[in-house]
Design a protein around this motif. Structure first.
Motif, PDB file in Angstrom:
ATOM      1  N   VAL A 125       0.861  -1.183   0.000  1.00 39.89           N
ATOM      2  CA  VAL A 125       0.000   0.000   0.000  1.00 39.89           C
ATOM      3  C   VAL A 125       0.899   1.235   0.000  1.00 39.89           C
ATOM      4  O   VAL A 125       1.667   1.448   0.948  1.00 39.89           O
ATOM      5  CB  VAL A 125      -0.920   0.013   1.238  1.00 39.89           C
ATOM      6  N   GLU A 126       0.820   2.006  -1.086  1.00 42.05           N
ATOM      7  CA  GLU A 126       1.632   3.216  -1.228  1.00 42.05           C
ATOM      8  C   GLU A 126       3.112   2.929  -0.964  1.00 42.05           C
ATOM      9  O   GLU A 126       3.788   3.670  -0.253  1.00 42.05           O
ATOM     10  CB  GLU A 126       1.107   4.325  -0.310  1.00 42.05           C
ATOM     11  N   GLY A 127       3.580   1.812  -1.517  1.00 41.66           N
ATOM     12  CA  GLY A 127       4.985   1.455  -1.397  1.00 41.66           C
ATOM     13  C   GLY A 127       5.395   0.818  -0.079  1.00 41.66           C
ATOM     14  O   GLY A 127       6.565   0.504   0.122  1.00 41.66           O
ATOM     15  N   ARG A 128       4.451   0.630   0.819  1.00 38.65           N
ATOM     16  CA  ARG A 128       4.746   0.021   2.121  1.00 38.65           C
ATOM     17  C   ARG A 128       4.058  -1.336   2.214  1.00 38.65           C
ATOM     18  O   ARG A 128       2.953  -1.512   1.730  1.00 38.65           O
ATOM     19  CB  ARG A 128       4.269   0.921   3.261  1.00 38.65           C
TER      20      ARG A 128
END
Length: 152
Positions: A30-33
């Motif tokens: 999610v959003e790079g995490r």
């Protein structure tokens, strides 16, 4: 206390045929995490990953995906190779120790209704919170290992 000591005593146990279990480690990017989905156990409310017996006629990873659907209400792409295993207890009195293989599950769908929704909580967390909440330190290490594989 003795059960906890035995968990650390040997890297594997001789799990009786039909009692070895499989579990899923549900995650999403999610959003790079990396986010992990934890659920509570029905017995004591501790945070864990979905797990259960390997169903007849199913592969261990198929059973793990089924457990994730029933216990956490998620589905997606399950790995066919485990990220690792941990030792847990089984049976009505939790007196039998079993090894549980954990398969990464990239969540594609979170269902609004699922079989055990009234019996468990589910909670998305980042790695730091997963390490704090997971009841078994080995589960936290499995989450760290998957995080390292996904992030580099």
């Amino acid at each position: 206390m003795v059960r906890d000591l035995l968990k650390l005593w040997s890297p594997r146990v001789d799990t009786p045929e039909g009692l070895r279990q499989a579990g899923a480690l549900p995650y999403a990017i999610v959003e790079g995490r990396v986010a992990f989905l934890l659920i509570t156990s029905r017995r004591n409310g501790r945070w864990m990953f979905p797990k259960g017996v390997i169903e007849p006629g199913m592969t261990p990873w198929e059973s793990a995906a089924q457990e994730a659907f029933e216990e956490a209400g998620v589905s997606g792409e399950i790995a066919t190779r485990p990220i690792g295993s941990y030792r847990g207890s089984a049976g009505a009195d939790e007196s039998v120790l079993v090894d549980i293989d954990i398969y990464p599950l990239r969540v594609e769908t979170q269902h609004e209704t699922y079989r055990e929704m009234g019996q468990r909580l589910r909670h998305w967390v980042v790695l730091s919170e997963a390490k704090r909440l997971l009841s078994d330190p080995t589960l936290a290490r499995l989450a760290v290992n998957l995080h390292e594989q996904l992030v580099g």
